[in-house]
Design an enzyme around this catalytic site. Structure first.
Site, short mmCIF file in Angstrom:
data_model
loop_
_atom_site.label_atom_id
_atom_site.label_comp_id
_atom_site.label_asym_id
_atom_site.label_seq_id
_atom_site.Cartn_x
_atom_site.Cartn_y
_atom_site.Cartn_z
N GLU A 211 -7.44 0.78 -10.03
CA GLU A 211 -8.04 1.54 -11.14
C GLU A 211 -9.11 2.53 -10.69
O GLU A 211 -9.41 3.49 -11.40
CB GLU A 211 -8.60 0.60 -12.19
CG GLU A 211 -9.76 -0.25 -11.70
CD GLU A 211 -10.27 -1.22 -12.76
OE1 GLU A 211 -11.46 -1.54 -12.70
OE2 GLU A 211 -9.49 -1.63 -13.63
N GLU B 147 0.82 -1.21 0.00
CA GLU B 147 0.00 0.00 0.00
C GLU B 147 0.86 1.27 0.00
O GLU B 147 0.53 2.24 -0.68
CB GLU B 147 -0.97 0.00 1.18
CG GLU B 147 -2.08 -1.01 1.06
CD GLU B 147 -3.08 -0.71 -0.07
OE1 GLU B 147 -3.17 0.46 -0.53
OE2 GLU B 147 -3.76 -1.65 -0.49
N GLU C 11 0.26 3.70 -3.15
CA GLU C 11 -0.38 4.99 -2.91
C GLU C 11 0.58 6.18 -2.94
O GLU C 11 0.16 7.30 -3.25
CB GLU C 11 -1.14 4.98 -1.58
CG GLU C 11 -2.34 4.06 -1.61
CD GLU C 11 -3.24 4.21 -0.40
OE1 GLU C 11 -2.99 5.08 0.46
OE2 GLU C 11 -4.22 3.44 -0.33
#
Length: 184
Positions: free
Chosen positions: A140, A92, A96
């Site tokens: 997405e 993550e 991110e």
């Protein structure tokens, strides 16, 4: 503690989704009466308090439909089936923010809303951050802006309700406490 337990009499799955499932459970209460519980089942999540060498906090700014607003958060995400929390945290963070970390230390795990959900969030501290040339991309349906902010800016974001979620507020308070104690 036995006198507080509720016995599950039946479970009905109302919804199975990508992120959560909704169960309705009929329970027998400690006094013998019955009641209904609406329970959100969640696979668990991670959150990452990522700190640069300059003590800036890496955060993401994103729109949250459930709140119908843009908020600032520490990087976080859902555990995938069979994935260990530290692996999820590293994934993550990269997806991110585009960063990898040299060290990842577990800080605490906590339930977000134990009155109706079983989501357990594992909070990590990431240090030794390095920008990745070709990081794994966002999902997405994810759109974020990456921010590097100081603790003082984060405290202002809490006051201004730009930071509005428990995991990020907890992380900011943790850093405040570390600062007060003179720890790094």
């Amino acid at each position: 503690m036995e006198h507080l337990l509720e016995k599950t009499l039946s479970t009905k799955v109302l919804f199975e989704g990508r992120v959560i499932d909704l169960h309705i459970e009929e329970v027998e209460l400690p006094n013998g009466n019955t009641s209904t519980r609406e329970i959100i089942k969640h696979p668990g999540a991670v959150a990452v308090l990522a700190l640069t060498d300059e003590n800036k906090i890496i955060m993401v700014q994103q729109y949250r439909k459930a709140l119908d607003k843009v908020i600032v958060e520490i990087p976080a995400g859902k555990l995938e089936k069979g994935e260990e929390p530290d692996s999820t945290a590293r994934r993550e963070l990269e997806e991110e923010t585009g960063y990898a970390c040299e060290s990842l230390t577990p800080l605490i795990s906590f339930y977000t809303s134990p009155g109706f959900a079983d989501e357990l969030v594992h909070l990590f501290v990431a240090k030794g951050l390095k920008k990745i040339d070709n990081p794994a991309g966002l999902d997405e349906d994810e759109f974020v802006d990456v921010l590097e902010i100081s603790l003082e800016e984060a405290q202002e974001f809490v006051k201004d309700m730009k930071i509005y979620d428990a995991k990020t507020a907890y992380a900011v308070q943790y850093l405040q406490l570390q600062q007060l104690l003179g720890e790094k």
